[in-house]
Scaffold this motif. Structure first.
Motif, PDB file in Angstrom:
ATOM      1  N   SER A 158       0.823  -1.219   0.000  1.00 15.97           N
ATOM      2  CA  SER A 158       0.000   0.000   0.000  1.00 15.97           C
ATOM      3  C   SER A 158       0.851   1.261   0.000  1.00 15.97           C
ATOM      4  O   SER A 158       0.327   2.364  -0.216  1.00 15.97           O
ATOM      5  N   LEU A 159       2.172   1.117   0.249  1.00 16.93           N
ATOM      6  CA  LEU A 159       3.064   2.267   0.264  1.00 16.93           C
ATOM      7  C   LEU A 159       3.627   2.581  -1.120  1.00 16.93           C
ATOM      8  O   LEU A 159       4.472   3.453  -1.260  1.00 16.93           O
ATOM      9  N   CYS A 187      10.920   2.265  -0.940  1.00 15.28           N
ATOM     10  CA  CYS A 187      11.141   2.949  -2.225  1.00 15.28           C
ATOM     11  C   CYS A 187       9.805   3.118  -2.951  1.00 15.28           C
ATOM     12  O   CYS A 187       8.754   3.054  -2.341  1.00 15.28           O
ATOM     13  N   GLY A 188       9.854   3.380  -4.260  1.00 15.17           N
ATOM     14  CA  GLY A 188       8.620   3.574  -5.000  1.00 15.17           C
ATOM     15  C   GLY A 188       8.263   5.028  -5.186  1.00 15.17           C
ATOM     16  O   GLY A 188       9.116   5.922  -5.077  1.00 15.17           O
ATOM     17  N   ASN A 189       6.991   5.288  -5.433  1.00 13.71           N
ATOM     18  CA  ASN A 189       6.541   6.623  -5.831  1.00 13.71           C
ATOM     19  C   ASN A 189       6.008   7.473  -4.695  1.00 13.71           C
ATOM     20  O   ASN A 189       5.714   8.659  -4.909  1.00 13.71           O
ATOM     21  N   LEU A 190       5.867   6.902  -3.495  1.00  8.82           N
ATOM     22  CA  LEU A 190       5.328   7.673  -2.376  1.00  8.82           C
ATOM     23  C   LEU A 190       6.399   8.101  -1.388  1.00  8.82           C
ATOM     24  O   LEU A 190       6.294   9.161  -0.774  1.00  8.82           O
ATOM     25  N   SER A 231      10.247  10.837  -2.121  1.00  9.53           N
ATOM     26  CA  SER A 231      10.427   9.734  -3.060  1.00  9.53           C
ATOM     27  C   SER A 231      11.472  10.115  -4.098  1.00  9.53           C
ATOM     28  O   SER A 231      11.455  11.219  -4.643  1.00  9.53           O
ATOM     29  N   LEU A 232      12.380   9.184  -4.365  1.00  7.63           N
ATOM     30  CA  LEU A 232      13.334   9.356  -5.457  1.00  7.63           C
ATOM     31  C   LEU A 232      12.862   8.635  -6.716  1.00  7.63           C
ATOM     32  O   LEU A 232      13.547   8.666  -7.741  1.00  7.63           O
ATOM     33  N   GLY A 233      11.712   7.962  -6.613  1.00  9.68           N
ATOM     34  CA  GLY A 233      11.179   7.240  -7.754  1.00  9.68           C
ATOM     35  C   GLY A 233      11.952   5.984  -8.108  1.00  9.68           C
ATOM     36  O   GLY A 233      11.845   5.477  -9.229  1.00  9.68           O
TER      37      GLY A 233
END
Length: 412
Positions: free
Chosen positions: A136-137, A162-165, A184-186
């Motif tokens: 969910s993150l 990590c990820g978009n959030l 977030s570093l994407g």
């Protein structure tokens, strides 16, 4: 003053997450037929995670029979099961075996499932106290799910989805409530466990994502510096014709830190890099690079100014390598036995090297001029590659191979 800050003493690769175990008085040579086997456990299910010894118990994770759930086990220190707790979903693509070593702090265990569920378990009775659903993150998974051992300190649990959030976050160790989260570093996630350091009296978390090495303020989650001059994109820009492998996010080794310097290596022909922090830990600079010590997932150890580990030739092959910490000069780069890489830890001024293909466990003198094997014997029980890192506690060597955990006597 610059030093590695003590993490929770009960987790992956010892109290400092660097493969150093503080035991002394250990055997300097082993019997010809190997160490004395004290006892074994044979029912923990498949896995590559290491056992953790805390509160006079052994804790370890493994798969259920259907290989779709991960189980947290507690055993006595003579191998008798106390309880088991199903805590999360396994990684269902390639290599579903459990890969996360629990972190034990006080009477709680913190562990991440292969699909990224962060769970807190009461180690007294095995009850789950809270769970955070990692998917969910906004996790952007790398090829093999999650393998991060949570970092726990100051009533915080550090998680790197990590990820978009977000990139990294801190949760309250007692409740699971979010204390802070970074920008977030994407980036996709990776498999390295973060470390906590103190540099010139300033604490900082050093973490690794799929594309960056980062320094994070442990009080508020601010990313104070980031470094991206490694991995596939860096090679693409700087080395014409370099093999552009997809495994840039395969960084399973925690950074190695000493006296203001940070060493990073991740296998797959990406080489390794030594960084140096500035005075206030707001930036890093490149000190040297080395293409010989290119560790896949067996970890590294720093002993008397030399860093020891293995390199990646292929997923099945690798050499054993020593590199001078200060200069980056390779001291040796050799085959051992069946030309297989493996994991490495250190205790009592000796190296413990575990061949991942043949299952040979060796006692090695830390000699920068040669790979100096003193004693060795073969681990014959268990199944699959020998990927779990060895553990030493109170004069006992613990080896996990697949569904088996073995305890060997290390003291005279």
């Amino acid at each position: 003053m610059s030093s590695l800050f003590a993490q929770s003493p009960y987790g992956f690769r010892g109290p400092f997450r660097n493969g150093f175990y503080p035991d002394t008085g250990l055997l300097k040579e082993w019997p010809a037929d190997g160490l004395q086997l004290l006892w074994e456990i044979t029912d923990i299910g498949k896995g590559y995670s290491s056992p953790v010894i805390a509160n006079d118990r052994l804790f370890v994770t493994g798969l259920n029979e259907d290989e779709d759930q991960e189980i947290f086990y507690a055993y006595t220190l003579d191998g008798k099961k106390i309880y088991e707790t199903v805590f999360g979903r396994s990684w269902r693509k390639s290599y579903p075996e459990t890969r996360v070593t629990p972190t034990i702090e006080g009477n709680r265990a913190y562990v991440i499932s292969g699909t990224g569920e962060l769970v807190c378990i009461n180690i007294t009775n095995g009850n789950m106290e809270w769970k955070v659903d990692g998917p969910s993150l906004g996790i952007v998974y790398a090829s093999w799910g999650m393998a991060e051992c949570p970092l726990v300190f100051d009533n915080k649990v550090i998680f790197t989805p990590c990820g978009n959030l977000t990139t990294m976050m801190a949760l309250n160790a007692a409740t699971g409530k979010v204390e802070w989260q970074t920008e977030s570093l994407g980036d996709p996630n990776n498999y390295a466990s973060p470390i906590l350091i103190t540099h010139n009296n300033k604490k900082q978390i050093i973490g690794v994502t799929g594309r960056h090495i980062i320094g994070v303020n442990p009080e508020n989650g601010k990313i104070e510096w980031k470094y991206d001059e490694w991995g596939r994109e860096y090679l693409k820009k700087t080395v014409p014709g370099a093999p552009l492998r997809s495994e840039e996010s395969t960084a399973p080794n925690s950074p190695v830190y000493s006296n203001g310097r940070i060493y990073h290596s991740c296998g797959y022909d990406f080489g390794s890099v030594m960084l140096e922090l500035n005075n206030d830990a707001t930036a890093v600079s490149t000190v040297w690079r080395n293409n010989d010590l290119d560790t896949h997932h067996g970890g590294l150890v720093l002993v008397n100014g030399t860093i020891y580990g293995t390199n990646w030739i292929s997923n099945a092959q690798g050499n054993w390598v020593a590199v001078d910490w200060n200069s980056g000069v390779t001291k040796y780069n050799i085959q051992w036995g069946g030309n297989s890489k493996g994991s490495i830890i250190t205790a009592d001024q000796m190296l413990y090297c575990y061949d991942e293909r043949r299952g040979i466990m060796a006692l090695v003198k830390p000699n920068p001029e040669k790979f100096d094997v003193v004693s060795e014997f073969r681990i014959t029980k268990g199944e699959g590659p020998h990927w779990a890192h060895p553990v030493i506690d109170k004069g006992i060597l613990y080896i996990r191979h697949g569904s088996v955990v073995m305890a060997y006597r290390l003291k005279p």
